[in-house]
Design a protein around this motif. Structure first.
Motif, PDB file in Angstrom:
ATOM      1  N   PHE A  45       0.960  -1.046   0.306  1.00 13.82           N
ATOM      2  CA  PHE A  45      -0.002   0.055  -0.040  1.00 13.82           C
ATOM      3  C   PHE A  45       0.913   1.340   0.124  1.00 13.82           C
ATOM      4  CE2 PHE A  45      -2.792  -2.987   2.202  1.00 13.82           C
ATOM      5  CZ  PHE A  45      -3.637  -3.035   1.352  1.00 13.82           C
ATOM      6  N   SER A  46       0.427   2.244  -0.754  1.00 11.53           N
ATOM      7  CA  SER A  46       1.233   3.631  -0.431  1.00 11.53           C
ATOM      8  C   SER A  46      -0.136   4.492  -0.302  1.00 11.53           C
ATOM      9  CB  SER A  46       1.610   3.983  -2.166  1.00 11.53           C
ATOM     10  OG  SER A  46       2.708   3.365  -2.507  1.00 11.53           O
ATOM     11  N   SER A  72      -1.142  -7.489   4.681  1.00  7.24           N
ATOM     12  CA  SER A  72      -1.256  -8.927   5.629  1.00  7.24           C
ATOM     13  C   SER A  72      -2.605  -9.070   5.881  1.00  7.24           C
ATOM     14  CB  SER A  72      -0.186  -8.476   6.678  1.00  7.24           C
ATOM     15  OG  SER A  72      -1.135  -7.386   7.461  1.00  7.24           O
ATOM     16  N   GLU A  73      -2.880 -10.200   6.523  1.00 11.11           N
ATOM     17  CA  GLU A  73      -4.303 -10.665   7.006  1.00 11.11           C
ATOM     18  C   GLU A  73      -4.808  -9.745   7.748  1.00 11.11           C
ATOM     19  OE1 GLU A  73      -4.521 -14.730   8.126  1.00 11.11           O
ATOM     20  OE2 GLU A  73      -3.358 -15.356   6.464  1.00 11.11           O
ATOM     21  N   ALA A  74      -4.042  -9.562   8.825  1.00 11.45           N
ATOM     22  CA  ALA A  74      -4.602  -8.119   9.809  1.00 11.45           C
ATOM     23  C   ALA A  74      -4.401  -6.923   9.129  1.00 11.45           C
ATOM     24  CB  ALA A  74      -3.821  -8.456  11.073  1.00 11.45           C
ATOM     25  N   VAL A  75      -5.002  -6.084   9.424  1.00 15.08           N
ATOM     26  CA  VAL A  75      -4.842  -4.437   8.785  1.00 15.08           C
ATOM     27  C   VAL A  75      -3.474  -3.839   9.551  1.00 15.08           C
ATOM     28  CG1 VAL A  75      -5.833  -2.215   8.535  1.00 15.08           C
ATOM     29  CG2 VAL A  75      -7.273  -4.293   8.451  1.00 15.08           C
ATOM     30  N   ALA A  81      -4.025   3.762  11.165  1.00 13.17           N
ATOM     31  CA  ALA A  81      -3.968   5.045  11.440  1.00 13.17           C
ATOM     32  C   ALA A  81      -4.277   6.101  10.546  1.00 13.17           C
ATOM     33  CB  ALA A  81      -2.590   5.371  11.697  1.00 13.17           C
ATOM     34  N   PHE A  82      -4.044   5.915   9.095  1.00 14.81           N
ATOM     35  CA  PHE A  82      -4.358   6.734   7.863  1.00 14.81           C
ATOM     36  C   PHE A  82      -5.930   6.537   7.935  1.00 14.81           C
ATOM     37  CE2 PHE A  82      -4.877   7.217   3.438  1.00 14.81           C
ATOM     38  CZ  PHE A  82      -4.444   8.667   3.235  1.00 14.81           C
ATOM     39  N   LYS A  83      -6.452   5.482   7.924  1.00 13.25           N
ATOM     40  CA  LYS A  83      -7.980   5.181   7.824  1.00 13.25           C
ATOM     41  C   LYS A  83      -8.633   5.957   8.842  1.00 13.25           C
ATOM     42  CE  LYS A  83      -8.293   1.308   4.660  1.00 13.25           C
ATOM     43  NZ  LYS A  83      -8.812  -0.115   4.404  1.00 13.25           N
ATOM     44  N   GLU A  84      -8.323   5.949  10.074  1.00 16.04           N
ATOM     45  CA  GLU A  84      -9.008   6.461  11.369  1.00 16.04           C
ATOM     46  C   GLU A  84      -8.832   7.807  11.082  1.00 16.04           C
ATOM     47  OE1 GLU A  84      -6.894   4.987  14.789  1.00 16.04           O
ATOM     48  OE2 GLU A  84      -7.678   3.089  14.432  1.00 16.04           O
ATOM     49  N   THR A  85      -7.678   8.694  10.545  1.00 16.49           N
ATOM     50  CA  THR A  85      -7.709   9.895  10.365  1.00 16.49           C
ATOM     51  C   THR A  85      -8.646  10.377   9.276  1.00 16.49           C
ATOM     52  OG1 THR A  85      -5.002   9.913  10.825  1.00 16.49           O
ATOM     53  CG2 THR A  85      -6.042  11.880   9.702  1.00 16.49           C
TER      54      THR A  85
END
Length: 128
Positions: A45-46, A72-75, A81-85
């Motif tokens: 991911f970038s 990976s299987e787990a996020v 952190a990026f998605k939460e922001t």
């Protein structure tokens, strides 16, 4: 309009810096991006944030943490952190599959390729 990628690093600190840039510039955010690429059957991911120009400036920055987050299987923590922001800012990231940067001889060519993909999909403004 000059559209340029500004590359941060791949580590935790760099992702948190990108998140803080997004928070501080919430009114300037044009789009947030989640690029996925493959290298040797592994996905990476970038993450990136494109900001609108300030006042009459002719500069459209796109801050990016390039391919530092393996899938990976787990996020991964950096991705969460990026998605939460972005959730906090009420922004949905645009996910795009792209070629891995190692496909290109130079990272500048990689960034020109990404800018072309974004322009073709009308995700960033055209050159003026």
């Amino acid at each position: 309009m000059i559209q340029r990628f500004i590359e941060l690093g791949e580590g935790y600190g760099d992702v948190f810096e990108l998140c803080e840039l997004a928070r501080l510039n919430r009114n300037r955010i044009h789009h947030a991006f989640l690029f996925t690429s493959k290298k040797e059957d592994k996905e990476y991911f970038s993450i990136a944030v494109a900001l609108k120009p300030i006042n009459n400036a002719n500069f459209f920055p796109i801050y990016i943490c390039r391919e530092g987050i393996p899938k990976s299987e787990a996020v991964p923590k950096r991705l969460s952190a990026f998605k939460e922001t972005l959730e906090e800012l009420e922004i949905d990231p645009i996910q795009i599959d792209v070629k891995h940067s190692s496909t290109f001889v130079d990272t500048n060519l990689f960034y020109q390729y990404i800018i072309g993909v974004l322009r073709l999909n009308n995700l960033i403004p055209p050159l003026q």
